[in-house]
Design an enzyme around this catalytic site. Structure first.
Site, mmCIF file in Angstrom:
data_model
loop_
_atom_site.group_PDB
_atom_site.id
_atom_site.type_symbol
_atom_site.label_atom_id
_atom_site.label_comp_id
_atom_site.label_asym_id
_atom_site.label_seq_id
_atom_site.Cartn_x
_atom_site.Cartn_y
_atom_site.Cartn_z
ATOM 1 N N ASP A 1 0.863 -1.179 0.000
ATOM 2 C CA ASP A 1 0.000 0.000 0.000
ATOM 3 C C ASP A 1 0.901 1.232 0.000
ATOM 4 O OD1 ASP A 1 -3.284 -0.120 1.007
ATOM 5 O OD2 ASP A 1 -2.334 1.799 0.528
ATOM 6 N N ASP B 1 4.093 2.524 -4.432
ATOM 7 C CA ASP B 1 3.072 2.830 -5.427
ATOM 8 C C ASP B 1 3.066 1.740 -6.504
ATOM 9 O OD1 ASP B 1 1.491 3.928 -7.438
ATOM 10 O OD2 ASP B 1 2.220 5.960 -7.073
ATOM 11 N N THR C 1 -16.734 -4.050 -10.012
ATOM 12 C CA THR C 1 -17.933 -3.566 -9.332
ATOM 13 C C THR C 1 -19.177 -3.904 -10.149
ATOM 14 O OG1 THR C 1 -19.198 -1.535 -8.888
ATOM 15 C CG2 THR C 1 -17.305 -1.313 -10.312
ATOM 16 N N SER D 1 -19.870 6.390 -14.101
ATOM 17 C CA SER D 1 -18.895 7.400 -13.641
ATOM 18 C C SER D 1 -17.534 7.037 -14.220
ATOM 19 C CB SER D 1 -18.798 7.430 -12.112
ATOM 20 O OG SER D 1 -18.049 6.306 -11.645
ATOM 21 N N TYR E 1 -14.929 6.521 -12.576
ATOM 22 C CA TYR E 1 -14.439 5.418 -11.752
ATOM 23 C C TYR E 1 -14.993 4.078 -12.245
ATOM 24 C CZ TYR E 1 -15.223 1.898 -8.213
ATOM 25 O OH TYR E 1 -15.350 0.694 -7.583
ATOM 26 N N HIS E 2 -16.322 4.018 -12.396
ATOM 27 C CA HIS E 2 -16.907 2.746 -12.820
ATOM 28 C C HIS E 2 -16.361 2.325 -14.188
ATOM 29 C CE1 HIS E 2 -19.983 3.790 -9.684
ATOM 30 N NE2 HIS E 2 -19.854 2.508 -9.448
ATOM 31 N N LYS F 1 -13.091 0.589 -13.987
ATOM 32 C CA LYS F 1 -13.225 -0.828 -13.650
ATOM 33 C C LYS F 1 -13.577 -1.646 -14.899
ATOM 34 C CE LYS F 1 -12.698 -0.909 -9.068
ATOM 35 N NZ LYS F 1 -11.681 -1.727 -8.390
ATOM 36 N N GLN G 1 -18.466 -6.673 -7.578
ATOM 37 C CA GLN G 1 -18.972 -6.630 -6.213
ATOM 38 C C GLN G 1 -20.068 -5.574 -6.062
ATOM 39 O OE1 GLN G 1 -16.897 -7.521 -2.183
ATOM 40 N NE2 GLN G 1 -16.446 -5.384 -2.634
ATOM 41 N N ASN H 1 -23.246 2.426 4.939
ATOM 42 C CA ASN H 1 -22.280 2.938 5.913
ATOM 43 C C ASN H 1 -22.578 4.391 6.267
ATOM 44 O OD1 ASN H 1 -21.023 0.496 5.924
ATOM 45 N ND2 ASN H 1 -19.134 1.156 4.906
ATOM 46 N N ARG H 2 -22.890 5.174 5.235
ATOM 47 C CA ARG H 2 -23.194 6.591 5.480
ATOM 48 C C ARG H 2 -24.480 6.721 6.311
ATOM 49 N NH1 ARG H 2 -22.950 8.051 0.265
ATOM 50 N NH2 ARG H 2 -25.208 8.208 0.151
ATOM 51 N N THR I 1 -29.888 10.247 4.270
ATOM 52 C CA THR I 1 -30.078 11.024 3.041
ATOM 53 C C THR I 1 -30.121 10.135 1.812
ATOM 54 O OG1 THR I 1 -27.687 11.375 3.090
ATOM 55 C CG2 THR I 1 -29.052 13.162 3.917
ATOM 56 N N ARG J 1 -25.808 12.808 -8.781
ATOM 57 C CA ARG J 1 -25.405 11.924 -9.883
ATOM 58 C C ARG J 1 -26.410 11.986 -11.019
ATOM 59 N NH1 ARG J 1 -22.677 6.648 -7.204
ATOM 60 N NH2 ARG J 1 -21.787 7.708 -5.402
ATOM 61 N N GLU K 1 -28.318 9.310 -12.838
ATOM 62 C CA GLU K 1 -28.595 7.870 -12.815
ATOM 63 C C GLU K 1 -30.098 7.676 -12.824
ATOM 64 O OE1 GLU K 1 -26.982 6.418 -9.093
ATOM 65 O OE2 GLU K 1 -28.325 7.650 -7.890
#
Lengths: 415, 415
Positions: free
Chosen positions: B31, B74, B144, B179, B181-182, B185, B208, B240-241, B253, B327, B329
């Site tokens: 890491d 890295d 994902t 996104s 990010y997606h 992946k 996942q 989690n949020r 929210t 977003r 979506e």
């Protein structure tokens, strides 16, 4: 129209500048001369002696009586991209500023990383600069027919409607590219599709076949307007390489069986098609269109035979040989891609491959010595398994007989 | 087995090290603490106070009586990746060393470029190092479910057989990520699929769902073994949020209507599934498998309601509100992904979401002050349109009534 060509010093970029200039468009462009460096790295050079950019720009001005604004720099630098867009204010931007070579991307980890990051980052920078500075600018992005690979079903233009477990949806056609380079084009297509959907940009994604040709009419006899022409294992594509081989009496080299089928088109058709896309932009914000851009599907044996035929007419002695295939690809396969969108816009294919080959062999005969001086680059050593080792020549077989046997001749008529 | 965890300091990485350690595997990892930096950049921190890596490593050794070889660096640096693989000689490598945040990738051009190049280059480096140094090593790559997007048909596990114009083929299922990010992946999945086909590597690509949870049993009461737990707009995922919000009396929210459906799974199930993949590697060189990894599909309103119910039982006062969706979506859509492969390997879902939420709220109550000190990060300001502006609260509606109307309750039973 004001049209910006990213990668204007390249094989397609420079011809496109001339083609658009001749049609009265305002043309600007950028390049950092990576292509010249990559070809040098491969131990090669352009068969045609191309001048430095300042001479090209000067000759462009002399021919068309207009400036060709040029930015010398790396499209991976966002501030440069912002500056270009701000200063030039394009109505359309053609992204030819990517590294276009499958073998180059397969050399090693550094080359794979370079090709994918270069191609992704340049596209990102253009997308963000268009979004923030010129949101109605039409992005024409050069992809490749190689994004689709060779599935065992027809290949539509980008999207298809399918039924799965009793429900229907229209989805992107699955991509099965065959090199890190081809995947970089898939990544770019995906990113552009998302940018259009998410931000309302307009883009045409061009799945182009393999281009061949030494010239377009707009070059004329002006040496400073010449197109570059590569024949090395990385940047010399099939027909171009065959023609370079023919003029120096080198056998035409098929990879493996030679039954691979691909879409092909002459350089002049590529210019016509890109211009049709540019002059008929998407009408709706968010519109992302995919054009399959090629004249016709050919198998490699047939194209080599056409080169051989024309070369013999010009009294060049030409053999066709088979080499060990450095790539991992199907050598006999179904291949039936659609190519309707550009015909609907008015694409008139030049259709006469042999006439084109005659022009090419005539042009290249003048540069026979330059090709001969680099003849070593005609035989590949970059292998898909990561090894770097010249491929072997395979045993001679009767190609006509093989074509009959696997049905290439019959299939070609159908395609 | 010798299992290397790339990104071992992260949310999944550290728990996986403990889970595998407890099962007797030899674990190593790398890491460079990017996750800690990114969360700090978002003005946040882990709700649980996690110690520096040297303390984690020391506590690991104390617990399991074995070293945890650790490389600080890295993964974009190829020589480091080579060194790790050479020294550790893994039988399997789990790639959790990517940037895992959709909003983080949507901040601006620099973040988009960073997320995609980081995720692509780290994966490339691992693929090449495995090919050249450890070709039978099994790569488990974290993808994902978001790669698929929300098509209007069922979602298979990676591939599907389809008929198109009278011919059939088995093809990769089209991806429609939402996104940068997606999409990173998706790019990674494509690259890994090609590496397996081209070089004969073995990989499991894990699509996942959204993970939630503060712990796995293997953490016990040892503070130095705590999992990190994020609640900011970029690294704090939905459940989690909600739990972080519940313990400080902040309303839960929803984004937009809240009818979005996704696959979810508790952290302990994620560990179980990743371990099933690791302990049942692909048998055949070149095998590339895709696992859809989630316990069940839930809509966000229902999950928020579950958090509300459990919180009320614990005498926490909790409202549910709707925010403007930052977003782009679909907020009401069909969603029916397969998830059979992991069940076939023996996945036993813990199945009791409310029990898990009870544990989470109990754990987080201890860190209420740390969450409250960063409560500002709970409301997003990173918008998919590129603007940076806190989202507004929407008018209150009857969520039960809405759920009935759009059929979420009925659909949930079917899924």
């Amino acid at each position: 129209m004001r049209i910006f060509v990213a990668g204007i010093d390249g094989y397609l970029g420079w011809s496109l500048a001339l083609y658009l200039g001749a049609r009265g468009h305002e043309v600007g462009g950028a390049d950092n001369f990576f292509r010249r460096q990559w070809v040098e790295e491969m131990g090669s050079w352009s068969a045609t002696p191309i001048p430095p950019m300042q001479d090209r720009v000067r000759a462009f001005k002399k021919r068309f009586g207009r400036e060709l604004p040029f930015w010398n720099g790396d499209l991976r630098e966002y501030p440069l991209v912002e500056q270009m867009i701000k200063e030039f204010q394009p109505d359309a931007l053609v992204h030819l500023g990517e590294c276009p070579s499958a073998p180059y991307s397969m050399v090693d980890v550094q080359h794979a990383v370079f090709v994918q990051t270069n191609n992704i980052v340049t596209t990102f920078n253009l997308l963000f600069a268009i979004r923030d500075l010129r949101p109605n600018c039409h992005l024409v992005k050069l992809g490749t027919m190689g994004e689709y690979g060779t599935p065992d079903i027809d290949i539509p233009e980008g999207f298809f409607e399918i039924e799965f477990r009793g429900r229907r949806d229209t989805l992107p056609f699955p991509r099965q590219a065959g090199s890190w380079y081809h995947w970089s084009k898939v990544h770019g297509s995906n990113n552009i599709m998302f940018a259009c959907r998410n931000w309302g940009l307009r883009a045409t994604d061009v799945m182009q076949g393999v281009v061949f040709g030494t010239r377009i009419d707009e070059i004329g006899d002006e040496p400073a307007l010449l197109s570059r022409f590569d024949f090395d294992q990385c940047f010399g594509t099939a027909v171009n390489r065959y023609c370079a081989q023919a003029v120096i009496g080198h056998p035409l080299t098929l990879f493996g069986k030679g039954g691979q089928r691909r879409g092909f088109l002459p350089l002049r058709d590529s210019m016509q098609c890109l211009t049709l896309a540019l002059e008929n932009p998407p009408q709706r914000p968010g519109e992302y269109r995919v054009f399959n851009q090629f004249e016709e599907v050919y198998d490699l044996i047939s194209l080599a035979q056409k080169v051989q035929k024309v070369a013999r007419e010009m009294e060049l002695k030409v053999e066709i040989v088979r080499l060990e295939n450095p790539r991992k690809e199907l050598e006999e396969h179904y291949y039936r891609p659609d190519h309707k969108h550009l015909f609907d816009l008015g694409y008139k294919p030049s259709r006469d491959v042999e006439a084109e080959l005659r022009i090419m062999l005539g042009d290249l005969a003048r540069y026979r010595d330059r090709i001969d001086a680099r003849r070593d680059v005609l035989i590949p050593d970059i292998r898909w398994n990561g090894k770097r080792e010249k491929v072997r020549w395979l045993e001679k077989v009767d190609l006509e007989d093989y074509q009959q046997k696997v049905g290439l001749k019959a299939d070609r008529r159908r395609n």
